[in-house]
Scaffold this motif. Structure first.
Motif, PDB file in Angstrom:
ATOM      1  N   ARG A 184      13.014  18.967  30.642  1.00  0.00           N
ATOM      2  CA  ARG A 184      13.351  17.556  30.776  1.00  0.00           C
ATOM      3  C   ARG A 184      14.781  17.402  31.292  1.00  0.00           C
ATOM      4  O   ARG A 184      15.068  16.532  32.121  1.00  0.00           O
ATOM      5  N   MET A 185      15.629  18.287  30.813  1.00  0.00           N
ATOM      6  CA  MET A 185      17.008  18.247  31.283  1.00  0.00           C
ATOM      7  C   MET A 185      17.047  18.526  32.790  1.00  0.00           C
ATOM      8  O   MET A 185      17.733  17.818  33.536  1.00  0.00           O
ATOM      9  N   LEU A 186      16.264  19.506  33.226  1.00  0.00           N
ATOM     10  CA  LEU A 186      16.242  19.807  34.659  1.00  0.00           C
ATOM     11  C   LEU A 186      15.614  18.655  35.434  1.00  0.00           C
ATOM     12  O   LEU A 186      15.958  18.423  36.593  1.00  0.00           O
TER      13      LEU A 186
ATOM     14  N   TYR B  84      16.019  15.461  34.732  1.00  0.00           N
ATOM     15  CA  TYR B  84      17.107  14.510  34.977  1.00  0.00           C
ATOM     16  C   TYR B  84      18.100  15.079  35.974  1.00  0.00           C
ATOM     17  O   TYR B  84      18.654  14.357  36.804  1.00  0.00           O
ATOM     18  N   SER B  85      18.305  16.383  35.866  1.00  0.00           N
ATOM     19  CA  SER B  85      19.208  17.000  36.835  1.00  0.00           C
ATOM     20  C   SER B  85      18.662  16.838  38.245  1.00  0.00           C
ATOM     21  O   SER B  85      19.407  16.608  39.195  1.00  0.00           O
ATOM     22  N   SER B  86      17.330  16.926  38.364  1.00  0.00           N
ATOM     23  CA  SER B  86      16.769  16.769  39.703  1.00  0.00           C
ATOM     24  C   SER B  86      16.913  15.333  40.180  1.00  0.00           C
ATOM     25  O   SER B  86      17.132  15.078  41.368  1.00  0.00           O
ATOM     26  N   ILE B  87      16.821  14.380  39.236  1.00  0.00           N
ATOM     27  CA  ILE B  87      17.091  12.990  39.625  1.00  0.00           C
ATOM     28  C   ILE B  87      18.523  12.881  40.146  1.00  0.00           C
ATOM     29  O   ILE B  87      18.783  12.311  41.207  1.00  0.00           O
ATOM     30  N   ALA B  88      19.439  13.463  39.365  1.00  0.00           N
ATOM     31  CA  ALA B  88      20.843  13.379  39.755  1.00  0.00           C
ATOM     32  C   ALA B  88      21.066  13.998  41.131  1.00  0.00           C
ATOM     33  O   ALA B  88      21.786  13.439  41.969  1.00  0.00           O
ATOM     34  N   ASN B  89      20.415  15.129  41.362  1.00  0.00           N
ATOM     35  CA  ASN B  89      20.587  15.787  42.661  1.00  0.00           C
ATOM     36  C   ASN B  89      20.035  14.939  43.790  1.00  0.00           C
ATOM     37  O   ASN B  89      20.589  14.920  44.894  1.00  0.00           O
ATOM     38  N   ALA B  90      18.925  14.249  43.504  1.00  0.00           N
ATOM     39  CA  ALA B  90      18.415  13.322  44.516  1.00  0.00           C
ATOM     40  C   ALA B  90      19.492  12.313  44.869  1.00  0.00           C
ATOM     41  O   ALA B  90      19.641  11.902  46.019  1.00  0.00           O
TER      42      ALA B  90
ATOM     43  N   ASN C   5      17.279  25.553  41.987  1.00  0.00           N
ATOM     44  CA  ASN C   5      16.285  24.981  41.104  1.00  0.00           C
ATOM     45  C   ASN C   5      15.140  25.939  40.862  1.00  0.00           C
ATOM     46  O   ASN C   5      14.667  26.098  39.734  1.00  0.00           O
ATOM     47  N   MET C   6      14.670  26.607  41.933  1.00  0.00           N
ATOM     48  CA  MET C   6      13.594  27.566  41.734  1.00  0.00           C
ATOM     49  C   MET C   6      14.056  28.671  40.787  1.00  0.00           C
ATOM     50  O   MET C   6      13.304  29.109  39.914  1.00  0.00           O
ATOM     51  N   GLY C   7      15.297  29.097  40.943  1.00  0.00           N
ATOM     52  CA  GLY C   7      15.816  30.142  40.062  1.00  0.00           C
ATOM     53  C   GLY C   7      15.864  29.665  38.626  1.00  0.00           C
ATOM     54  O   GLY C   7      15.410  30.358  37.705  1.00  0.00           O
ATOM     55  N   ALA C   8      16.385  28.456  38.420  1.00  0.00           N
ATOM     56  CA  ALA C   8      16.491  27.939  37.059  1.00  0.00           C
ATOM     57  C   ALA C   8      15.108  27.836  36.423  1.00  0.00           C
ATOM     58  O   ALA C   8      14.907  28.210  35.264  1.00  0.00           O
ATOM     59  N   PHE C   9      14.144  27.385  37.210  1.00  0.00           N
ATOM     60  CA  PHE C   9      12.808  27.261  36.635  1.00  0.00           C
ATOM     61  C   PHE C   9      12.193  28.630  36.376  1.00  0.00           C
ATOM     62  O   PHE C   9      11.426  28.789  35.423  1.00  0.00           O
TER      63      PHE C   9
END
Lengths: 101, 813, 423, 504
Positions: free
Chosen positions: D312-314, D316-322, D356-360
């Motif tokens: 979930r944190m990622l 929101y992080s992806s929202i932020a990156n957008a 992102n792929m790495g984090a996931f």
């Protein structure tokens, strides 16, 4: 061109907003979905009206594509609804809030 | 034909792919496929090398520079607009090196399939070998010093990996192997520092590290045409003078030489022409300086008498050149195992024998010689450096030859012999005999590889014999061989100790014959390969000393003569100890002949050890030059090594050196036939009071290693201990780390992690954090989990977007 | 006026049905109302000259898709789901309905404002550029033809023609320049959306004459027909009759089917015929029905506009032969017709069309993935009960929920012993 | 008579990468029927092989600037780079998926086919030059993603994710269609180049039809903003990301964004860059996009602060990156900055893809080892699995935007072009929210290294699969390489230029 393009567009806008209201106000997933179909129909109406105004077929083609895409969407959407219904025995979208925050 | 040179990028790629496959899939492929993949990769590289050679033959030895498509503009420094391209150079020198590397490499791959059979890390070994080939080929095909340095470091890495290949052998052997690998790595790093400095200086001085720039390469062609024209003119002239040698070589380009047989007028004429056939400087006059490579610019700078401004001091360019080349020489002493950095090479024999043969005898260690010959222009104009080089080489040849006489380990003898022979080559470079150095490099590659492989065969056989002798009774199945299996249950026996051998000539006839060939070649007996190359070095040093009155020439000549005698002595000692007499142990008794995969490369290499010397037969020798042609090799080499020259045969030197060698062999034969002493594990020389001190000195490797360990290693270790114990451990770790970092960090982490524990930051560190935490918890309330509210927020967005976007237009009306 | 009334009725019905759909408690009713809306929209499509889309709207949308909806509603027994049970969260979202309504109104207001402000009907509807082409039947050698400053034809030989080129609206001077020198000019007015033919004609020894006439490229009255325009460019001032060969009566030597009579020089005659082969004779009308030219089994293609130019060609021998020159061009498709849409689909919109196919495939895969469940041991019970189980319980087993009238619809726990829905 | 266009006219070669993926997806669907359930790895190989082929094909046609399918598909540098990123994403996520699917027991060949469909959809979106194609491709991207979100079917969270995504997605695409209708109404065409031409005319003639055009632009922005998860169209994101199977989350967090931004850039920059009040001013839509970007960065970063679940944190992080990418899109509205901003956005997306792929990948590994992806599950990871933890540190640093990582390069380029565009306030918001974001990224690191694990997490941790290792390693390499040698990428993007190619 007895009936003006603007009239058609206004009609389509009314239908579109009605559809949007349906999405917001209904809790039955199928109903929400049907409202979305209504919105798409409204957009189609506007497209066809504009197509006649411009005298080219692009708008009509757009409508053709929208209708077909809607068919695909309906298939997947209804399958999802059936799947959810099997698990939860409900298609009330207000009951879908496992995840929040 | 025109596309052949493009293949040079593949010659690197193919072994690299082989290494890649074996690294990643080797474990799954199984020995058969691993060996096949690696050998095929190597063989393909060899085929390419041959094609390139054929191309060069067909195109008149014109150097070609290839820009492989993928590395274009390999390193770019944006601000300075400097581009270092990944360029590969195909000329006679690199072609020679490629042929040797891939040819001998392929044979050693074949040999290794049998030798390494059953090893747990079989695939890794072959991956390393292929990787080594790739890097070595990078090294020799490079067209700039930086790319060369990439190969230089790469082969160093492979060498390190292979020396320490059996790092996990039992009974402390693995530890010794690891130390040997570390030693090689460390000493080479010292040398690499020199190379880096040298390359940096070059780059700073010339603004490029390219050997030759593209503009020059075009010129090579022109120069060659000019040479042809000049040749035509000259041969007429020569016919009239009845003095020229050109008539001997119909169809060949006439090459300028500083031979003693030429008249003054001819020499004058040649003097101008001297550098034309190879590379070009004469015709480069119209090229801008920055269009020249390192060598061209160096010559130009010398011509101009340029002064280098290095801040506080201003140096004439020649001095600067000396500094530059001295740094390079430091690198050479590392990689080519010269005094003072040579001690790693004998230890490097800890690796698998085929790897020793390939890397630590035939190819990698000669990289230093190669790079010196490649930059012959620089050395040519740096007499001080040349003198240093000659001294280093001669001294190394002598010292290593001396040490070799006192060793018992079969491979160690060969290792010191290699050091000694490298000393010959380096000394040859020092006296300006670049062609002779490369020629000796080539012949040495063949017979030293042969000797190493032969010794490997012997060692293999000894292990088998030992195994056989000991496995009577407990019925050990014979499928496990390969070195590390034996260690599990065998302790004391050293299969490499020559005292354990003896009488193997009957047990392993094929190995014996080929080994004998190698020995004779190394000792310089006519007509084996070593005879020709060693003789050429000696003749050159004679000329340098006695004709041209060069001090280095005298010293080198005398020392090398002694070293040659040592060579013959220790090699024959080895032959006697290993192959003659009676078997001294059970293992030697039961030693079998090796398998065909091992003997076939031996035979091939034996053939070359016999015959390869004829490729550079001097003129006027027993009519041999009529059969094989005179100076074929040197002639070709001169297209890439502009300062190379052919030397003439000197019957007196040849006879003298051979006689010396034969005498040494006889001496050795007489001394070491007394097997009783050897059975007592003593050396006959040790028993004689007059020779005993010398022998002990040799046996103790002249205390070089002990000296290094006492003077450098031990103080260094002490300092390291001090640093690690007091500074690092007690201060940094105990105090700084524990108290300052650990506790401080812990405190900070406590502060940070406490709110984390609670999930929401309420006991926040500061007000800002609290505000954001509060904001966050408020904002996440929007995320109700209900689809309808999400849709609502979407609709809010729609209205917002529409209003914002339409606002300016609505205002406009 | 009927059209306006039709629009008002259909539009009002559509809106009313949409509102009813929103308000209806029963999902089945809602679906039926939605169908009404869609049919009304189809009617509006018809008014907007798109018969094809109207047909699709009814068959695909109102037909297939809505039937699917109804089927799922009935399958799940979900007619009244989501309306009956306000749920405990209701109180939390009391603000929701008014906010949603006001937002929707805001949306309606802003888009409506745009539409009214946009005032699209006040704009000039765009029109197509005029097009023009040249046919050369003059015997004075190859000609260059300029329209204004535009070089329309370069070295056009006898009997050749150019394709239609579009030019901006305006008045132009057409200038025909034979290679032999000289120039003939004529003035014409290029009208929007009209296609004009320029025919250069004349005998060898004279400067070419220019004939200008419109060719109707507009859609045909009957789609699938072909159109023929016959133009008489015979300079010898003979009137021409066109008769069909098939109807030649050998007994009295007359033609019973005369297509055109008395076509004088410089005049055109336009026919629309069903496609097929035509075999025609061109007779000299004034001179005892002498055959001056003949067309034999000329193919008349669908939806094409054929220009037949009757011209005199001077042969090298000096004799004069009359030639019926046939030039063909496609007519415009009927706006909104299946042909027009199909044409665009297969040319300009080929890629979206293919992607659409992929999309449908993906949807199919998706449906299979979502609904296919592995069959678990429940099977055993089913087999035992197969014989005597009534239909309702079969449905119950499938649906996992009682569907009979008397059973409670919502939140009914599955009856013990019945097949559990697969989790 | 219907005259079909010839193959030369279609110039299909230019669209080869996307077409090959689409075609192979159909074939793979059939092949998969014959692959037994325990050998599904074969399907993975087939799908991955196809992606590799498309990757190479894309490199081959990379420099080919040309229209394909009669102007529908534009094979220019932009779509070339986008295709590289999209295919890379698909490849990494397929490698990630196999082990996960097996572990969770939802191993089906259709999964990979659907991933290929999404990939093709995203590629078509990024190369589409027509609103109709954008719409259809968007649906091709979305519909398989709805299914993939619900792929872990009997699991109610997964189904809920699919349902939420579907309903909101369909709702948003209705707006997209309506927006398309409005744009068509204003210009009479759906081709972006022709829209650009007539948009210029409409604005120049001060016609009131421009209202339609802007309304259309706004609604298109809504539809695509939904896909890229811009605030306030973002609300589906956290729920769907949390509920969907983790590899799907990884995939969709990048692929859907890539498709969305590809189309958004094309529509706004190619089609509507001329929509200005007066010539020489920034485009009218710049304000809207900038406001959305600001909102997105603020909401995304701040709400991420209080998340306990890493997925979930990622999200929101992806929202932020957008939001950061939207910043670049906003900057593209300034005259003369379109190309610079596009390049910045591309580099940012590439960096984000790797990171992102790495984090996931790390999240998947942790899920497998510790049974969940909450912050708690990361405690003590630094000790138990130092490599994994160090990789995670790099990814978190890259997401924060610390130098020597790809994230920094992306952020630097984006901030630079935003400042050039004169949107100082937006850049300030960006920097401030980056600082805020450091807090929750660092929290992960703190948890991994500075908190001791309880004894329970130490025991019985099954190793993570080679596929996950590979993905993490590749992602790490990409992140670091991009951070250390950004020129490697900027060489690719330097020539990207998005301008309307046809002028009337």
């Amino acid at each position: 061109m007895v009936v003006q393009t603007e009239s058609f567009v206004m009609l389509s806008i009314v239908l579109f907003v009605l559809g949007a209201m349906g999405v917001l106000l209904r809790r039955n997933a199928i109903m929400v979905f049907m409202s979305i179909e209504l919105m798409l129909n409204a957009a189609n109406l506007a497209l066809v009206a504009f197509a006649r105004y411009w005298g080219n077929e692009t708008g009509q083609l757009f409508v053709f594509f929208v209708i077909t895409v809607a068919a695909a969407e309906v298939a997947v959407g209804l399958a999802l609804i059936v799947a959810i219904f099997r698990s939860k025995r409900s298609i009330n979208i207000d009951e879908l809030h496992e995840m929040k925050g | 034909m025109a596309y052949y040179p493009q293949l040079v990028s593949l010659i690197i790629l193919i072994p690299a792919i082989g290494a890649f496959i074996n690294i990643f899939w080797g474990a799954r492929l199984g020995e058969k496929w691993v060996g096949t993949v690696a050998t095929v990769a190597s063989a393909l590289a060899f085929v390419i090398a041959v094609l390139l050679f054929v191309y060069l033959e067909g195109s008149g030895y014109e150097a070609v520079v290839i820009n492989p498509p993928i590395f274009d503009g390999w390193i770019q420094i944006p601000a300075g607009e400097v581009v270092i391209p990944w360029q590969q150079r195909v000329d006679t020198l690199s072609s020679t090196m490629m042929l040797i590397i891939t040819g001998i490499g392929t044979l050693i791959h074949v040999y290794s399939i049998s030798y390494m059979h059953g090893d747990a890390r079989f695939h890794r070994y072959f991956a390393y070998l292929n990787m080594f080939l790739a890097f070595m080929l990078v090294l020799v095909t490079a067209n700039n010093f930086l790319m060369m340095f990439v190969g230089w470091e790469g082969v160093g890495l492979c060498s390190f990996l292979l020396i320490g290949f059996w790092f996990d052998k039992a009974h402390g052997v693995g530890w010794r192997n690891t130390m040997a690998a570390n030693k090689a790595m460390l000493l080479n790093r010292i040398g690499d520092f020199g190379v880096v400095m040298s390359v940096l200086i070059m780059f700073w001085t010339f603004g490029t590290t390219d050997y030759f720039r593209p503009a020059e390469i075009v010129n090579v062609h022109l120069a060659e045409e000019a040479a042809h024209a000049a040749e035509a003119a000259h041969s007429e002239e020569g016919a009239v003078a009845a003095e020229g040698e050109a008539a001997n070589k119909p169809g060949d380009v006439v090459l300028a030489q500083e031979g003693e047989g030429e008249g003054a007028a001819a020499e004058e004429a040649h003097g101008e022409e001297h550098s034309t056939p190879g590379v070009v400087y004469v015709n480069n006059d119209h090229i801008e300086t920055d269009q020249l490579g390192v060598f061209g610019q160096a010559e130009r700078f010398l011509d101009e008498g340029r002064v280098i401004d290095i801040g506080p001091v201003q140096l004439p360019f020649s001095t600067w050149l000396t500094i530059m080349t001295l740094f390079l020489v430091l690198g050479v002493t590392g990689k080519s195992a010269q005094i003072p950095l040579f001690t790693w090479l004998p230890d490097a024999m800890a690796g698998p024998t085929p790897a020793s043969a390939l890397i630590h005898a035939a190819t990698m260690v000669t990289a230093g010689v190669y790079i010196m010959v490649r930059s012959n222009v620089l050395f040519y104009y740096a007499p001080v450096t040349s003198f240093v080089v000659a001294m280093i080489g001669a001294l190394t040849a002598l010292v290593a030859g001396f040490i070799a006489m006192g060793q018992w380990d079969i491979k160690r003898v060969l290792a010191y012999s290699t050091v000694s022979q490298l000393g010959f080559m380096v000394a040859a470079v020092g006296i300006g005999a670049y062609a002779a150095a490369i020629f000796h490099l080539v012949t040495h590659a063949f017979f030293k590889a042969l000797l190493f492989l032969g010794s490997g065969s012997v060692i293999h056989a000894m292990e088998h014999g030992h195994h056989h002798a000991h496995s009577h009774g407990h019925g050990h199945d014979d499928e496990h061989h390969g070195d590390d299996h034996h260690d599990a249950h065998e302790e004391e026996f050293d299969p490499q100790d020559m005292r354990n051998m003896g009488g193997l000539r009957r047990k392993m006839p094929l190995t014996f014959i080929t080994y004998l060939f190698g020995t004779l070649a190394l000792a310089g007996i006519f007509p084996f390969a070593g005879f020709w190359s060693k003789d050429e070095i000696l003749a050159d040093s004679w000329v340098a000393g006695f004709d041209n009155n060069n001090l280095a020439g005298y010293i080198v000549f005398i020392i090398l003569l002694m070293a040659a005698a040592f060579t013959a002595f220790y090699m024959w000692r080895q032959i006697v100890l290993v192959f003659f007499g009676k078997p001294r142990t059970e293992a030697a008794e039961h030693a079998p002949e090796s398998s065909r995969l091992i003997t076939i490369p031996l035979v091939i290499l034996g053939f070359f050890s016999l015959g390869i010397g004829f490729m550079n037969t001097p003129s006027y020798v027993l009519g041999l030059d009529n059969i094989f042609g005179a100076h074929l090799f040197t002639d070709r080499l001169e297209y890439s090594v502009s300062k190379a020259h052919a030397s003439e045969f000197n019957l007196l030197i040849a006879l003298g050196a051979t006689a010396l060698a034969v005498a040494a062999m006889f001496l050795a034969n007489n001394i070491y036939r007394r097997s009783a002493i050897i059975e007592a594990r003593r050396d006959p020389l040790e028993m004689l009071p007059t020779t005993a001190p010398f022998w002990s000195l040799a046996n103790a490797r002249m205390y070089w290693d002990a000296f290094y360990s006492r003077v450098f290693a031990r103080p260094f270790t002490r300092i390291a201990y001090f640093l690690s114990d007091v500074v690092d451990w007690r201060f940094l770790h105990d105090y700084f780390h524990d108290v300052v970092i650990w506790k401080g960090f812990n405190a900070a982490a406590q502060g940070l992690s406490k709110p984390v524990d609670l999930g929401v930051i309420d006991g926040a560190v500061n007000g800002v954090g609290r505000v954001f935490g509060w904001l966050s918890s408020q904002l996440r309330q929007i995320q109700t989990g209900y689809v309808r509210t999400y849709a609502l927020s979407l609709l809010v967005g729609v209205v917002l977007v529409i209003l914002v976007i339409l606002l300016p237009l609505l205002q406009r009306g | 006026m009927t059209e306006v009334w039709l629009f008002i009725i259909a539009g009002a019905l559509a809106v009313a049905a949409a509102v009813m759909m929103l308000l209806s408690e029963n999902a089945v009713h809602s679906a039926l109302f939605l169908i009404v809306t869609m049919v009304c929209i189809a009617l509006l499509f018809l008014m907007l000259d798109s018969p094809f889309l109207a047909m699709i709207q009814i068959t695909v949308y109102a037909g297939a898709i809505m039937v699917l909806f109804l089927f799922v509603i009935m399958l799940l027994g979900a007619e009244k789901l989501g309306t009956a049970d306000p749920g405990p969260e209701k109180s939390r979202f009391r603000w929701f309905t008014p906010v949603a309504l006001s937002l929707a109104l805001a949306l309606l207001f802003s888009i409506g404002l745009v539409t009214i402000q946009g005032n699209i009907d006040a704009q000039e509807p765009p029109v197509a550029d005029p097009t023009v082409r040249v046919v050369n039947v003059s015997n004075s050698g190859p000609v260059d033809v300029y329209v204004g400053s535009l070089l329309l034809a370069d070295d056009l030989a006898f009997g050749q023609s150019t394709s239609f080129a579009s030019v901006p609206v305006g008045e132009y001077t057409v200038s025909v320049r034979p290679a032999s020198g000289g120039e003939t000019t004529a003035v014409f007015d290029a009208v929007a959306a009209e296609s004009t033919n320029i025919v250069a004609h004349g005998p060898a020894d004279e400067a070419p004459g220019i004939a200008l006439f419109l060719q109707d490229m507009r859609p045909l009255a009957n789609e699938g027909d072909g159109r023929i325009t016959i133009f008489n460019a015979k300079a010898d001032s003979t009137n021409v009759a066109v008769v069909e060969t098939d109807t030649y009566n050998t007994a009295d030597g007359s033609y019973s089917f005369v297509r055109v009579q008395n076509l004088a020089f410089g005049f055109t005659s336009i026919l629309e015929l069903p496609n097929g082969d035509v075999s025609w004779r061109f007779l000299n009308d004034g001179d005892g029905e002498q055959i001056i030219a003949e067309l034999f089994d000329e193919e008349l293609r669908r939806d094409s506009s054929n220009l037949i130019v009757l011209a005199d060609e001077v042969l090298p021998a000096g004799t004069v032969r009359t030639l019926p020159l046939v030039v063909t061009a496609p007519t415009a498709a009927q706006f909104g017709s299946p042909r027009a849409i199909g044409y665009s689909l297969f040319t300009e919109f080929l890629l979206p069309f293919q992607v659409l196919g992929l999309l449908l495939l993906a949807a199919m895969v998706g449906v299979i993935v979502l609904t296919q469940r592995e069959i678990k041991p429940v099977k055993k019970i089913q087999q035992r009960r197969k014989v005597s189980r009534p239909l309702t319980s079969v449905i119950t087993a499938q649906v996992g929920q009682e569907v009979t009238e008397d059973a409670p619809r919502l939140n009914a726990p599955a009856t013990a012993g019945e097949a559990e829905p697969v989790k | 008579m219907l005259q079909l266009p010839s193959l030369e006219t279609l110039n299909m070669g230019a669209a080869l990468p996307a077409i090959s993926i689409a075609a192979w997806a159909c074939i793979l669907l059939l092949i998969d029927l014959w692959i037994p359930k325990d050998r599904k790895i074969l399907t993975v190989y087939l799908a991955a092989g196809n992606l590799v082929f498309a990757f190479i094909a894309n490199l081959l046609v990379f420099n080919q600037s040309g229209d394909s399918f009669m102007g529908m598909y534009v094979a220019d540098q932009f779509s070339g780079v986008m295709n590289l990123i999209i295919i890379g994403t698909a490849l990494l996520s397929i490698v990630l998926s196999f082990d996960y699917l097996k572990r969770v027991g939802i191993e089906r060949g259709e999964y990979y086919v659907l991933v290929l469909f999404v990939t093709a959809g995203a590629m078509f979106m990024a190369a589409a030059n027509d609103l109709i194609l954008i719409f259809v491709a968007l649906e091709l991207l979305s519909i398989p993603l709805y299914v993939l979100s619900a792929f872990r079917a009997p699991d109610i969270r997964s189904e809920e994710a699919g349902m939420k995504y579907f309903l909101l997605g369909a709702f948003a695409s209705a707006f997209l269609v309506f927006g398309g209708a409005m744009v068509y109404g204003a210009t009479g065409t759906t081709n972006l180049n022709e829209i650009a031409a007539s948009a210029g005319m409409i604005i120049a003639s001060n016609s009131s039809t421009s209202l339609f055009l802007l309304l259309g632009a706004a609604l298109l922005l809504v539809g695509l903003g939904f896909k890229v998860a811009a605030v306030p169209f973002h609300e589906w994101t956290p729920d769907v990301y949390e509920g969907a199977p983790t590899p799907v989350t990884a995939f969709m967090s990048v692929a859907a964004k890539l498709g969305g931004f590809g189309s958004l850039l094309r529509i706004l920059v190619v089609g509507m860059s001329a929509v200005t009040m007066t010539a020489g001013e920034p485009a009218v839509w710049q304000n809207v996009v900038a406001i959305l970007a600001g909102l997105t960065m603020i909401v995304g970063n701040i709400v991420a602060l209080s998340q306990a679940n890493i997925k979930r944190m990622l999200a929101y992080s992806s929202i932020a990156n957008a939001g950061y990418i939207l910043m670049a899109v906003a900057a593209a509205g300034s005259p003369g900055l379109a190309n610079e901003a596009t390049r910045g956005a591309l580099v940012y997306m590439l960096a984000y893809m790797f990171t992102n792929m790495g984090a996931f990948a790390v999240v998947i590994a942790v899920e497998r080892a510790n049974g969940g992806a909450d912050l708690e599950h990361f405690v003590g990871l630094g000790k138990a699995r130092p490599m994994l933890a160090i990789m995670m540190v790099v990814f978190m640093m890259s997401l924060t935007g610390i130098p020597l990582t790809g994230g920094f390069i992306g952020k630097a380029l984006v901030f630079a072009t935003t400042l050039n565009a004169g949107l100082v306030w937006l850049a300030i918001i960006g920097v401030l929210t980056s600082v805020v974001s450091a807090y929750y990224y660092v929290r992960v690191i703190v948890n991994m290294f500075l908190r001791d694990a309880e004894a329970s997490t130490e025991e019985a941790t099954p190793g993570y699969s080679t596929g996950v290792q590979w993905v993490a390693a590749v992602a790490l390499g990409g992140t670091v390489l991009l951070g250390v040698l950004p020129t490697l990428i900027t060489v690719l993007t330097d020539r990207v230029s998005l301008v309307a190619s046809i002028t009337p």
